[in-house]
Design a protein around this motif. Structure first.
Motif, mmCIF file in Angstrom:
data_model
loop_
_atom_site.group_PDB
_atom_site.id
_atom_site.type_symbol
_atom_site.label_atom_id
_atom_site.label_comp_id
_atom_site.label_asym_id
_atom_site.label_seq_id
_atom_site.Cartn_x
_atom_site.Cartn_y
_atom_site.Cartn_z
ATOM 1 N N ARG A 1 50.065 47.926 -5.707
ATOM 2 C CA ARG A 1 49.276 47.967 -6.937
ATOM 3 C C ARG A 1 48.554 46.636 -7.090
ATOM 4 N NH1 ARG A 1 54.697 47.612 -10.539
ATOM 5 N NH2 ARG A 1 54.909 45.356 -10.477
ATOM 6 N N PRO A 2 47.398 46.638 -7.738
ATOM 7 C CA PRO A 2 46.614 45.396 -7.757
ATOM 8 C C PRO A 2 47.137 44.345 -8.739
ATOM 9 C CG PRO A 2 45.411 47.162 -8.857
ATOM 10 C CD PRO A 2 46.652 47.772 -8.305
ATOM 11 N N ARG A 3 47.724 44.809 -9.820
ATOM 12 C CA ARG A 3 48.132 43.836 -10.845
ATOM 13 C C ARG A 3 49.631 43.584 -10.784
ATOM 14 N NH1 ARG A 3 45.002 42.399 -15.251
ATOM 15 N NH2 ARG A 3 42.836 43.041 -14.993
ATOM 16 N N ILE A 4 49.971 42.316 -10.762
ATOM 17 C CA ILE A 4 51.384 41.923 -10.779
ATOM 18 C C ILE A 4 51.623 41.216 -12.112
ATOM 19 C CG2 ILE A 4 53.182 40.567 -9.617
ATOM 20 C CD1 ILE A 4 52.003 42.679 -7.785
ATOM 21 N N GLU A 5 52.567 41.717 -12.854
ATOM 22 C CA GLU A 5 52.891 41.172 -14.182
ATOM 23 C C GLU A 5 51.626 41.015 -15.026
ATOM 24 O OE1 GLU A 5 54.803 37.585 -13.058
ATOM 25 O OE2 GLU A 5 56.643 38.582 -12.412
ATOM 26 N N GLY A 6 50.726 41.972 -14.888
ATOM 27 C CA GLY A 6 49.515 41.983 -15.707
ATOM 28 C C GLY A 6 48.446 41.007 -15.260
ATOM 29 N N ARG A 7 48.726 40.243 -14.181
ATOM 30 C CA ARG A 7 47.737 39.258 -13.729
ATOM 31 C C ARG A 7 46.643 39.917 -12.925
ATOM 32 N NH1 ARG A 7 52.208 36.374 -12.538
ATOM 33 N NH2 ARG A 7 52.158 37.156 -10.414
ATOM 34 N N GLU A 8 45.456 39.344 -13.024
ATOM 35 C CA GLU A 8 44.373 39.776 -12.142
ATOM 36 C C GLU A 8 44.785 39.508 -10.699
ATOM 37 O OE1 GLU A 8 40.232 38.988 -12.149
ATOM 38 O OE2 GLU A 8 40.249 38.725 -14.310
ATOM 39 N N PRO A 9 44.413 40.369 -9.781
ATOM 40 C CA PRO A 9 44.813 40.147 -8.388
ATOM 41 C C PRO A 9 44.296 38.827 -7.814
ATOM 42 C CG PRO A 9 43.238 41.974 -8.577
ATOM 43 C CD PRO A 9 43.684 41.640 -9.941
ATOM 44 N N LEU A 10 43.101 38.440 -8.259
ATOM 45 C CA LEU A 10 42.540 37.173 -7.772
ATOM 46 C C LEU A 10 43.407 36.000 -8.214
ATOM 47 C CD1 LEU A 10 40.149 36.350 -6.084
ATOM 48 C CD2 LEU A 10 38.747 36.266 -8.126
ATOM 49 N N GLU A 11 43.919 36.083 -9.420
ATOM 50 C CA GLU A 11 44.789 35.023 -9.930
ATOM 51 C C GLU A 11 46.072 34.972 -9.103
ATOM 52 O OE1 GLU A 11 45.679 35.261 -14.105
ATOM 53 O OE2 GLU A 11 47.167 33.653 -13.954
ATOM 54 N N THR A 12 46.572 36.160 -8.746
ATOM 55 C CA THR A 12 47.788 36.193 -7.917
ATOM 56 C C THR A 12 47.518 35.541 -6.562
ATOM 57 O OG1 THR A 12 48.421 38.247 -8.993
ATOM 58 C CG2 THR A 12 49.546 37.711 -6.940
ATOM 59 N N MET A 13 46.353 35.829 -5.999
ATOM 60 C CA MET A 13 46.039 35.223 -4.695
ATOM 61 C C MET A 13 45.936 33.709 -4.796
ATOM 62 S SD MET A 13 43.417 37.795 -2.769
ATOM 63 C CE MET A 13 43.671 37.166 -1.121
ATOM 64 N N LEU A 14 45.270 33.239 -5.848
ATOM 65 C CA LEU A 14 45.169 31.786 -6.029
ATOM 66 C C LEU A 14 46.554 31.190 -6.278
ATOM 67 C CD1 LEU A 14 41.939 31.515 -8.230
ATOM 68 C CD2 LEU A 14 42.166 31.103 -5.790
ATOM 69 N N GLY A 15 47.373 31.936 -7.011
ATOM 70 C CA GLY A 15 48.749 31.482 -7.262
ATOM 71 C C GLY A 15 49.532 31.350 -5.968
ATOM 72 N N LEU A 16 49.330 32.304 -5.063
ATOM 73 C CA LEU A 16 50.023 32.239 -3.766
ATOM 74 C C LEU A 16 49.551 31.022 -2.966
ATOM 75 C CD1 LEU A 16 49.923 36.019 -2.735
ATOM 76 C CD2 LEU A 16 51.973 34.684 -3.203
ATOM 77 N N MET A 17 48.253 30.710 -3.108
ATOM 78 C CA MET A 17 47.734 29.541 -2.385
ATOM 79 C C MET A 17 48.275 28.243 -2.991
ATOM 80 S SD MET A 17 43.816 30.799 -1.887
ATOM 81 C CE MET A 17 43.119 29.177 -1.789
ATOM 82 N N ARG A 18 48.374 28.227 -4.314
ATOM 83 C CA ARG A 18 48.820 27.007 -4.977
ATOM 84 C C ARG A 18 50.294 26.743 -4.762
ATOM 85 N NH1 ARG A 18 49.181 26.204 -11.434
ATOM 86 N NH2 ARG A 18 50.727 27.830 -11.111
ATOM 87 N N ASN A 19 51.043 27.808 -4.803
ATOM 88 C CA ASN A 19 52.483 27.623 -4.779
ATOM 89 C C ASN A 19 53.136 28.555 -3.761
ATOM 90 O OD1 ASN A 19 55.135 27.143 -5.285
ATOM 91 N ND2 ASN A 19 54.990 27.417 -7.529
ATOM 92 N N PRO A 20 53.043 28.206 -2.487
ATOM 93 C CA PRO A 20 53.608 29.084 -1.450
ATOM 94 C C PRO A 20 55.097 29.337 -1.653
ATOM 95 C CG PRO A 20 52.285 27.342 -0.468
ATOM 96 C CD PRO A 20 52.433 27.010 -1.923
ATOM 97 N N HIS A 21 55.795 28.339 -2.202
ATOM 98 C CA HIS A 21 57.233 28.504 -2.417
ATOM 99 C C HIS A 21 57.492 29.624 -3.428
ATOM 100 C CE1 HIS A 21 61.453 27.425 -2.645
ATOM 101 N NE2 HIS A 21 61.337 27.515 -3.973
ATOM 102 N N ALA A 22 56.733 29.575 -4.518
ATOM 103 C CA ALA A 22 56.880 30.643 -5.518
ATOM 104 C C ALA A 22 56.492 31.976 -4.910
ATOM 105 C CB ALA A 22 55.992 30.345 -6.725
ATOM 106 N N GLY A 23 55.459 31.944 -4.077
ATOM 107 C CA GLY A 23 55.009 33.176 -3.421
ATOM 108 C C GLY A 23 56.092 33.764 -2.546
ATOM 109 N N ALA A 24 56.822 32.882 -1.853
ATOM 110 C CA ALA A 24 57.879 33.359 -0.947
ATOM 111 C C ALA A 24 59.044 33.954 -1.719
ATOM 112 C CB ALA A 24 58.357 32.207 -0.068
ATOM 113 N N HIS A 25 59.190 33.559 -2.986
ATOM 114 C CA HIS A 25 60.330 34.045 -3.767
ATOM 115 C C HIS A 25 59.953 35.095 -4.808
ATOM 116 C CE1 HIS A 25 62.099 30.467 -1.935
ATOM 117 N NE2 HIS A 25 63.247 31.118 -2.071
#
Lengths: 512, 583
Positions: free
Chosen positions: A69-93
């Motif tokens: 699904r495109p939205r995670i916890e109501g976030r825009e998918p683009l925001e999620t992608m930027l979040g993964l780039m900013r915080n790989p550790h959070a992304g891994a968990h």
């Protein structure tokens, strides 16, 4: 041996870097100060699956590929992608990876897992056991999960934003390759600036970099024939969601038509007509947008042909409504239009992404063949609805002399019977012509017009059922209930030809 | 679109009857009894053996049987089996033929009926006919029947008048829709029937650069001569950017008969060139496992611009830009350049590896059905070679330089990870012989992908990596040949590339134009039958009641008089106003 095993397991099960399941609460949100940057990046041209898409579209399909699904916890998918780039550790968990097999859901006791969980050593033996049980099957399943984990780990590398003839490069690739022109340099520089801003959580710098990055990529893309208006159209199509909106209009139209039928209000019928017309306009917008974005008629897969058939059905119903042939036809199109649209967007068999045409489909016969076939299916869908209504009125409501309100409000049995014959009289020639076009195409592509491929055979079976309907009706005088039953059998055959064959029987038409 | 009918006269409402005599007549074919009355052919077909040819019931039964057989056929997998047990069997073809004959007879009968004088305009002058009609109206009328007839004529109707009654008909073209579409379908069925005997389909599978003069027939798999030569000059496939979706499959072919060129150009999906009555279709392509293919760099004497082409071991290819020159590379990787049948250069491709050491290959383990056990040990699930894998050690000057498991199955190859990045090994072929399994292992340089050599060896065997040292005889032969050679040909092996074989199907079906003609007739007939409006209208001027009685029958059932009919009636006998109707 041991080494090979390690590699095998590392690749298939991805358990080499076990880090335990002690995941901390992970957050991928960027905060409201990043909103402008995210908004700017929504129209960033990114090359993805054969097309250049707007950043928003790209991120939607990217996150959907991971999480379903495109939205995670109501976030825009683009925001999620930027979040993964900013915080790989959070992304891994973060529990993002959708587990595509129920056995894995049972094993992990969750529908989604994080990369860390996926690579947790404690599951390794169970996964090895699965592999041992059926290597071919589980190789496929586990590889697909590993692929999703890879998407999480390589977000930055998937932004192909440096235009090239053919395959675009991501900024790091372009930097490694060298030989950059000034625009390329600007892209690489702004991309780095954006990543730095993400790392330092400097939203102002990030917004500035995002804007300049979009400008630079748009300019560079222009040199490769990708206009900004294309990005705007892409963004419009994926944010406006015309097909989903059409479903809403169909639902409203169905409610209004239903109320008009029950309360005998002619004016409400007109409102229903307007609502259904709006639904059709939305469908038309969707078809035209997909046509422009794909650069070819949007008829290349199940989703596209199905939405086209729905639009065709609504259009036919609107024309018949305008002709005042049978009142119930608008209601039928509205109900079926809503149900079919929901199926098209919820059933996993439908892929709504615009994809390039595979070689077998690169023929103008595709358009002629699918358009005629789908329009015939549209007519048969309406016939199915009216035949069903006929049987309900005839068997349940006591026919034209029935005492109930609905029996009085519904069209007369003869009107429905006549309508059914006439609409099948439209669908049958279209189906015949569609089959003939398909045969000509097959002769062109494969050298034989007919090969008894299951799809071909089932379309012939459908044709035979409707041919039987017309003959028994015209020559043997069948009408009423018997004719309605044959019409329903015909549509069941249509459904099997369209859905059943693709998923239950092997053949050459598996892509449509 | 049908207009709403005018309101009936208050004094006598429109008569609605469930059925009309015409419908009964429609299903009544030609035979008549002694009184000249029509007799239902379906009822007597069993008494007159030939009558079944005309029977609708037989036609329907045939359609139902064909439908059921077709459904059963789709449940049989694979398609070839379904074709063998159902679709291409004599009885299925017989059913189709029977359907064609049944339709042919019925259509002929239908055409004759349409041409008979008794089937032309038929006037009804009995008021009872109008009362029984399902679609009827009556109007106050004091004029004559000629005016009514004229009103219909003006609107394109064909009109016949007898006394005070008449019949008007329009849409004659539509009446021929059913026969025309049926004739079209019969042509298609018969053409398909003939095609099952005369159409031919075969296929060729040729590796890039290879040629063939034969093809294998579909079904029998018999090898038959083509009558010409097809050479696959090149095969190209590509993918859409950042996807695994193929964008094209193109085989560049040259077809020649003797020295005469027939065709040189692409064969691709949806673009099938004609080759002497055959059509060539791009069907599929596949990477050939176990076939070594390399880029080969050929520098002719005195030239500094090398020609790069891809060669499979054992292949001979023409050198582009050098007419009459061919390059061949044999299985031992020796190359030879020929010009007009004379060897002008020869040598060996398998250069000594760049590491300056002696390399040996050792196969020390073999698992026919490789699987990883729960104990993390490689083992075999069975003795069947479902997933053959060998453990290979590369020895450099006697010391292990690399060790890895090599898989034969294409989907497992990516798991063969070298322990030494300097070398890449691949199990390019695998064979089970009476003496045990035999493996062909190829070693390439891990950095530039240049082939270092290949060995053929069994389990537990060790082999020196082929350096292609010629035998004594070969050396002698080479020395003799060298005298006749031009000096300076340089031929070098480049990186290994995948070897593709393209599969083209070749079809010849002289019946296709006939099938298309049948299809065209069908489409024309369907248009005529379903979209050309047909109207039969009967009228009677009743002088006694001063009324005009009208009945109509349309090809497509309708609940209302259509606009044209209504207009023709309104012109002579206007519809009463609501006030008049009330009075």
């Amino acid at each position: 041996m041991k080494s090979t095993f390690t590699h095998l397991v590392a690749l298939i099960l991805a358990v080499l870097f076990a880090s335990g399941a002690s995941a901390q609460p992970a957050t991928l949100g960027l905060g409201p100060e990043w909103r402008e940057a995210v908004t700017a990046l929504r129209r960033l041209p990114v090359q993805d699956t054969g097309f250049v898409r707007a950043g928003h579209t790209f991120s939607e399909s990217y996150i959907s590929a991971i999480a379903g699904r495109p939205r995670i916890e109501g976030r825009e998918p683009l925001e999620t992608m930027l979040g993964l780039m900013r915080n790989p550790h959070a992304g891994a968990h973060a529990p993002l990876i959708k587990l595509s097999h129920p056995e894995l859901v049972r094993l992990y006791d969750a529908p989604r897992v994080s990369v860390a969980q996926w690579r947790d050593m404690q599951y390794r033996d169970a996964l090895v056991a699965l592999l041992h049980e059926d290597q071919d099957k589980w190789l496929k399943v586990l590889n697909s999960i590993e692929y999703r984990a890879g998407l999480i780990e390589n977000v930055a590398g998937e932004f192909a934003i440096v235009p090239r003839e053919g395959t675009w490069l991501d900024a790091d690739e372009a930097a490694r390759e060298g030989n950059l022109d000034s625009l390329d340099e600007r892209i690489v520089e702004q991309w780095s600036a954006l990543r730095r801003a993400l790392a330092t959580d400097d939203a102002a710098a990030g917004t500035q970099a995002a804007r300049e990055l979009v400008q630079a990529v748009e300019l560079a893309a222009l040199g490769h024939g990708i206009s900004t208006s294309r990005m705007k159209l892409d963004l419009f199509y994926h944010t406006h969601k015309p097909f989903q909106k059409s479903a809403m209009f169909c639902l409203l139209a169905a409610l209004v038509y239903g109320a008009a039928l029950m309360m005998a209000r002619e004016r409400w019928n007109r409102i229903g007509f307007v609502l259904l017309s709006l639904g059709f306009v939305e469908q038309l917008v969707g078809i035209v947008a997909r046509w422009m974005l794909g650069g070819r008629a949007p008829l290349s897969n199940m989703y596209e042909s199905f939405t086209f058939a729905i639009a065709g059905m609504v259009l036919v119903a609107l024309i018949l409504e305008a002709m005042k042939l049978v009142r119930a036809v608008g209601l039928g199109a509205a109900i079926l239009g809503f149900i079919f649209m929901v199926i098209a967007h919820k059933a996993p068999i439908f892929d709504s992404q615009i994809r390039p045409l595979m070689p077998a489909l690169q023929s103008s016969w595709l358009t002629y063949h699918v358009v005629t076939i789908m329009l015939s299916y549209s007519a048969f869908a309406l016939s199915f609805f009216v035949a069903g209504l006929y049987l309900v009125k005839s068997y349940v409501l006591g026919g034209d002399e029935g005492a109930g309100l609905l029996a009085r409000r519904l069209p007369t049995l003869r009107a429905m019977d006549v309508f059914n014959y006439r609409i099948i009289g439209v669908g049958f020639p279209l189906l015949t012509i569609g089959i003939i076009f398909g045969a000509v195409w097959a002769a062109t592509a494969w050298g034989r017009p007919w090969g008894f491929d299951p799809k071909e055979t089932w379309s012939a079976i459908t044709w035979l059922v409707y041919a039987i309907y017309l003959h028994v009706r015209y020559l043997a005088g069948w009408s009423g209930r018997r004719a309605a039953i044959v019409a329903i059998v015909g549509f069941v055959s249509v459904l099997f030809t369209y859905f059943g064959v693709n998923y239950l029987l092997p053949g050459l038409h598996s892509y449509v | 679109m049908s207009a709403a009918p005018p309101p009936p006269l208050a004094s006598e409402p429109v008569t609605q009857a469930p059925a009309r005599p015409e419908r009964r007549r429609r299903q009544t074919p030609l035979p008549t009894n002694g009184n000249g009355q029509a007799v239902d052919a379906d009822r007597i077909w069993y008494r007159s053996p030939w009558k079944w040819f005309f029977s609708l019931k037989v036609g329907i039964v045939l359609l139902v049987i064909l439908t059921i057989a077709s459904i059963v056929g789709t449940l049989i997998d694979p398609l070839e089996r379904a074709q063998a047990v159902i679709y291409y069997t004599w009885w299925f073809k017989l059913l189709l033929l029977a359907l064609a004959v049944n339709m042919g007879c019925a259509t002929t009968q239908n055409i004759i009926q349409k041409l008979l004088p008794s089937r032309t305009l038929r006037v009804h002058d009995q008021p009872a006919f109008f009362r029984a009609a399902s679609l009827a109206m009556r109007r106050q009328y004091t004029g004559g029947v000629a005016e009514v007839a004229e009103s219909f004529r003006r609107r394109g109707f064909e009109v016949k008048v007898e006394g005070n009654a008449g019949m008007a008909r329009s849409g004659w073209l539509g009446r021929w829709g059913a026969p025309v579409s049926h004739v079209g379908l019969i042509v298609v069925l018969l053409a398909g029937f003939v095609a099952s005997w005369v159409a031919k389909e075969g296929y060729i599978q040729v590796i890039e650069g290879g040629s063939t003069t034969t093809m294998r027939m579909r079904g029998t798999n018999a090898e038959v001569p083509l009558g010409f030569t097809i050479t696959i000059d090149d095969f190209d496939t590509g993918f859409f950017p950042r996807t695994r979706i193929p964008s094209h499959y193109i085989s560049q072919i040259t077809a020649t008969r003797g020295t005469q060129p027939i065709y040189a150009g692409p064969v691709e999906v949806n673009h099938s060139p004609r080759l002497l009555g055959w059509r060539a279709h791009q069907t599929s392509y596949q990477e050939m496992q176990g076939v070594a293919r390399h880029e080969v760099e050929v520098t002719p004497p005195g030239s500094s611009a090398p020609i790069v082409l891809q060669m499979t071991l054992g292949q001979t290819r023409a050198l582009p830009g050098m007419p009459g020159h061919t390059l061949s590379v044999d299985a031992a990787m020796r190359w030879r350049v020929m010009q007009g049948g004379v060897e002008v250069g020869a040598g060996s491709l398998g250069a000594a590896h760049s590491h300056g050491s002696e390399l040996e290959v050792l196969v020390d383990r073999y698992e026919p059905d490789f699987v990883m056990g729960a104990d993390r040990q490689a083992t075999s699930r069975s003795t069947e070679p479902n997933n053959p894998a060998v453990r290979v050690t590369l020895l450099s000057d006697g010391a292990p330089a690399a060790r890895q498991w090599l898989f034969h199955r294409a989907d497992m190859k990516s798991f063969s990870h070298a322990t030494d990045a300097h070398f890449r090994m691949e199990l390019v072929d695998f064979d089970l012989t009476d003496d045990g399994p035999v493996f062909v292992v190829e070693v390439t340089d891990g950095h530039d992908n240049v082939l270092l050599g290949r060995v053929v060896l069994g389990l537990g065997e060790k082999a020196m990596l082929a350096t292609n040292e010629p035998t004594e005889d070969e050396a002698e032969e080479a020395a003799l040949a060298a005298a006749a050679q031009e000096p300076g040909w340089i031929v070098r092996a480049g990186p290994r590339v995948p070897a593709y074989a393209t599969v083209l199907s070749l079809t010849r079906n002289p019946i296709i134009p006939t099938i298309y003609a049948g299809c065209t007739l069908m489409m024309i007939g369907l248009y005529m039958g379903f979209f050309v409006r047909r109207r039969d209208v009967w009228f009677l001027v009743d002088d006694k009641s001063q009324e005009l009685l009208v009945a109509a029958h349309y090809r497509h059932p309708s609940e209302e008089f259509d606009r044209t009919t209504t207009a023709a009636i309104d012109a002579v006998a206007p519809a009463p106003t609501p006030q008049e109707a009330e009075q």
